[in-house]
Design a protein around this motif. Structure first.
Motif, PDB file in Angstrom:
ATOM      1  N   SER A   1      -6.576   1.560  -0.755  1.00 13.73           N
ATOM      2  CA  SER A   1      -6.496   2.593  -1.515  1.00 13.73           C
ATOM      3  C   SER A   1      -6.386   3.691  -0.356  1.00 13.73           C
ATOM      4  O   SER A   1      -6.771   3.745   0.703  1.00 13.73           O
ATOM      5  CB  SER A   1      -8.077   2.792  -1.842  1.00 13.73           C
ATOM      6  OG  SER A   1      -9.103   2.635  -0.982  1.00 13.73           O
ATOM      7  N   THR A   2      -5.991   4.827  -0.854  1.00 15.65           N
ATOM      8  CA  THR A   2      -6.103   6.273  -0.349  1.00 15.65           C
ATOM      9  C   THR A   2      -7.336   6.575   0.282  1.00 15.65           C
ATOM     10  O   THR A   2      -7.789   7.185   1.567  1.00 15.65           O
ATOM     11  CB  THR A   2      -5.615   7.267  -0.935  1.00 15.65           C
ATOM     12  OG1 THR A   2      -6.075   7.481  -2.361  1.00 15.65           O
ATOM     13  CG2 THR A   2      -4.023   7.033  -1.237  1.00 15.65           C
TER      14      THR A   2
ATOM     15  N   LYS B   1       9.652   1.772   7.578  1.00 20.06           N
ATOM     16  CA  LYS B   1       9.441   1.690   6.152  1.00 20.06           C
ATOM     17  C   LYS B   1       9.119   2.942   5.730  1.00 20.06           C
ATOM     18  O   LYS B   1       8.898   3.422   4.300  1.00 20.06           O
ATOM     19  CB  LYS B   1       8.230   0.661   6.230  1.00 20.06           C
ATOM     20  CG  LYS B   1       8.504  -0.688   6.434  1.00 20.06           C
ATOM     21  CD  LYS B   1       9.287  -1.357   5.604  1.00 20.06           C
ATOM     22  CE  LYS B   1       9.525  -2.800   5.841  1.00 20.06           C
ATOM     23  NZ  LYS B   1      10.261  -3.683   4.948  1.00 20.06           N
TER      24      LYS B   1
ATOM     25  N   LYS C   1       2.667  10.711   2.500  1.00 25.61           N
ATOM     26  CA  LYS C   1       2.954   9.577   3.294  1.00 25.61           C
ATOM     27  C   LYS C   1       1.485   8.767   3.312  1.00 25.61           C
ATOM     28  O   LYS C   1       1.718   7.730   3.451  1.00 25.61           O
ATOM     29  CB  LYS C   1       3.156  10.238   4.795  1.00 25.61           C
ATOM     30  CG  LYS C   1       4.593  10.725   5.155  1.00 25.61           C
ATOM     31  CD  LYS C   1       5.686   9.757   4.895  1.00 25.61           C
ATOM     32  CE  LYS C   1       7.017  10.725   5.234  1.00 25.61           C
ATOM     33  NZ  LYS C   1       8.153   9.710   4.879  1.00 25.61           N
TER      34      LYS C   1
ATOM     35  N   ILE D   1      -0.159   8.235   0.541  1.00 27.21           N
ATOM     36  CA  ILE D   1       0.067   7.424  -0.433  1.00 27.21           C
ATOM     37  C   ILE D   1       1.133   6.216  -0.265  1.00 27.21           C
ATOM     38  O   ILE D   1       0.753   4.980  -0.623  1.00 27.21           O
ATOM     39  CB  ILE D   1       0.642   8.328  -1.736  1.00 27.21           C
ATOM     40  CG1 ILE D   1      -0.724   9.155  -2.048  1.00 27.21           C
ATOM     41  CG2 ILE D   1       0.978   7.431  -2.759  1.00 27.21           C
ATOM     42  CD1 ILE D   1      -0.058  10.232  -3.098  1.00 27.21           C
ATOM     43  N   LEU D   2       2.150   6.632   0.467  1.00 29.24           N
ATOM     44  CA  LEU D   2       3.242   5.541   0.988  1.00 29.24           C
ATOM     45  C   LEU D   2       2.382   4.500   1.835  1.00 29.24           C
ATOM     46  O   LEU D   2       2.730   3.276   1.800  1.00 29.24           O
ATOM     47  CB  LEU D   2       4.245   6.062   1.692  1.00 29.24           C
ATOM     48  CG  LEU D   2       5.444   6.843   0.897  1.00 29.24           C
ATOM     49  CD1 LEU D   2       6.241   7.319   1.577  1.00 29.24           C
ATOM     50  CD2 LEU D   2       6.048   5.770   0.004  1.00 29.24           C
TER      51      LEU D   2
ATOM     52  N   ALA E   1      -0.886   3.728   2.014  1.00 24.02           N
ATOM     53  CA  ALA E   1      -1.794   3.054   1.178  1.00 24.02           C
ATOM     54  C   ALA E   1      -1.246   1.853   0.368  1.00 24.02           C
ATOM     55  O   ALA E   1      -1.417   0.628   0.208  1.00 24.02           O
ATOM     56  CB  ALA E   1      -2.549   3.733   0.187  1.00 24.02           C
ATOM     57  N   ASN E   2       0.082   2.363  -0.243  1.00 18.22           N
ATOM     58  CA  ASN E   2       0.812   1.251  -0.941  1.00 18.22           C
ATOM     59  C   ASN E   2       1.386   0.290  -0.081  1.00 18.22           C
ATOM     60  O   ASN E   2       1.305  -0.850  -0.456  1.00 18.22           O
ATOM     61  CB  ASN E   2       1.970   1.911  -1.804  1.00 18.22           C
ATOM     62  CG  ASN E   2       1.403   2.769  -3.080  1.00 18.22           C
ATOM     63  OD1 ASN E   2       0.443   2.439  -3.506  1.00 18.22           O
ATOM     64  ND2 ASN E   2       2.063   3.866  -3.244  1.00 18.22           N
ATOM     65  N   PHE E   3       1.748   0.594   1.113  1.00 18.88           N
ATOM     66  CA  PHE E   3       2.417  -0.443   2.058  1.00 18.88           C
ATOM     67  C   PHE E   3       1.403  -1.567   2.543  1.00 18.88           C
ATOM     68  O   PHE E   3       1.764  -2.581   2.711  1.00 18.88           O
ATOM     69  CB  PHE E   3       2.919   0.377   3.309  1.00 18.88           C
ATOM     70  CG  PHE E   3       3.792  -0.483   4.203  1.00 18.88           C
ATOM     71  CD1 PHE E   3       4.988  -1.116   4.090  1.00 18.88           C
ATOM     72  CD2 PHE E   3       2.965  -0.510   5.462  1.00 18.88           C
ATOM     73  CE1 PHE E   3       5.390  -1.976   5.005  1.00 18.88           C
ATOM     74  CE2 PHE E   3       3.659  -1.397   6.393  1.00 18.88           C
ATOM     75  CZ  PHE E   3       4.870  -2.101   6.282  1.00 18.88           C
ATOM     76  N   TYR E   4       0.109  -0.721   2.966  1.00 17.41           N
ATOM     77  CA  TYR E   4      -0.838  -1.813   3.540  1.00 17.41           C
ATOM     78  C   TYR E   4      -1.673  -2.462   2.466  1.00 17.41           C
ATOM     79  O   TYR E   4      -2.575  -3.054   2.687  1.00 17.41           O
ATOM     80  CB  TYR E   4      -1.700  -0.917   4.204  1.00 17.41           C
ATOM     81  CG  TYR E   4      -1.184  -0.549   5.778  1.00 17.41           C
ATOM     82  CD1 TYR E   4      -0.482  -1.609   6.481  1.00 17.41           C
ATOM     83  CD2 TYR E   4      -0.827   0.535   6.082  1.00 17.41           C
ATOM     84  CE1 TYR E   4       0.243  -1.334   7.687  1.00 17.41           C
ATOM     85  CE2 TYR E   4      -0.421   0.778   7.282  1.00 17.41           C
ATOM     86  CZ  TYR E   4       0.246  -0.165   8.160  1.00 17.41           C
ATOM     87  OH  TYR E   4       0.829  -0.094   9.347  1.00 17.41           O
ATOM     88  N   ASN E   5      -1.476  -1.914   1.048  1.00 16.77           N
ATOM     89  CA  ASN E   5      -2.093  -2.505  -0.131  1.00 16.77           C
ATOM     90  C   ASN E   5      -3.756  -2.220   0.047  1.00 16.77           C
ATOM     91  O   ASN E   5      -4.333  -3.206  -0.255  1.00 16.77           O
ATOM     92  CB  ASN E   5      -1.897  -4.077  -0.276  1.00 16.77           C
ATOM     93  CG  ASN E   5      -2.351  -4.466  -1.639  1.00 16.77           C
ATOM     94  OD1 ASN E   5      -2.280  -3.652  -2.451  1.00 16.77           O
ATOM     95  ND2 ASN E   5      -2.622  -6.004  -1.752  1.00 16.77           N
TER      96      ASN E   5
END
Length: 113
Positions: A58-59, A25, A47, A49-50, A52-56
């Motif tokens: 925050s950074t 992913k 990465k 940021i990716l 954080a988005n993938f795991y829902n």
């Protein structure tokens, strides 16, 4: 293991994913993702940021910048428990493997006599 690595591992485990699946992913190999979890390497900001988005999440969460100490304590304890659970599973598997080896050795030994 780094704080970021602990969080990545706990998040991955909570989603019941393998390092290889997450690596795919993220566009990286399982080896590289594993290095993030162990703290041997760290992901770059893109990465992170990716991830954080993938795991829902925050950074800030990934980087350990939560708003309260209570939040940090909660997630740290959860991470520790997930890691301990994984260690217990590994030990259980090792015990099962050793039992199989011993059974084979006993059978072999009995055949000798």
């Amino acid at each position: 293991m780094s704080a970021l690595g602990n969080k990545l591992k706990a998040l991955r485990k909570s989603k019941k994913l393998t390092q290889k699946e997450v690596g795919l992913k993220m566009g990286i190999t399982q080896v590289n993702y594993g290095r993030w979890e162990t703290g041997r390497n760290e992901p770059n900001i893109a990465k992170i940021i990716l991830l954080a988005n993938f795991y829902n999440v925050s950074t800030d969460y990934l980087l350990g910048h939560l708003t309260t100490e209570e939040d940090n304590n909660f997630f740290s304890q959860k991470d520790i428990l997930l890691i301990q659970l994984e260690d217990i599973e590994k030990l259980s598997n090792e015990i099962e493997e050793r039992q199989q080896v011993l059974k084979r050795e006993i059978i072999h030994f009995k055949k000798m006599f």
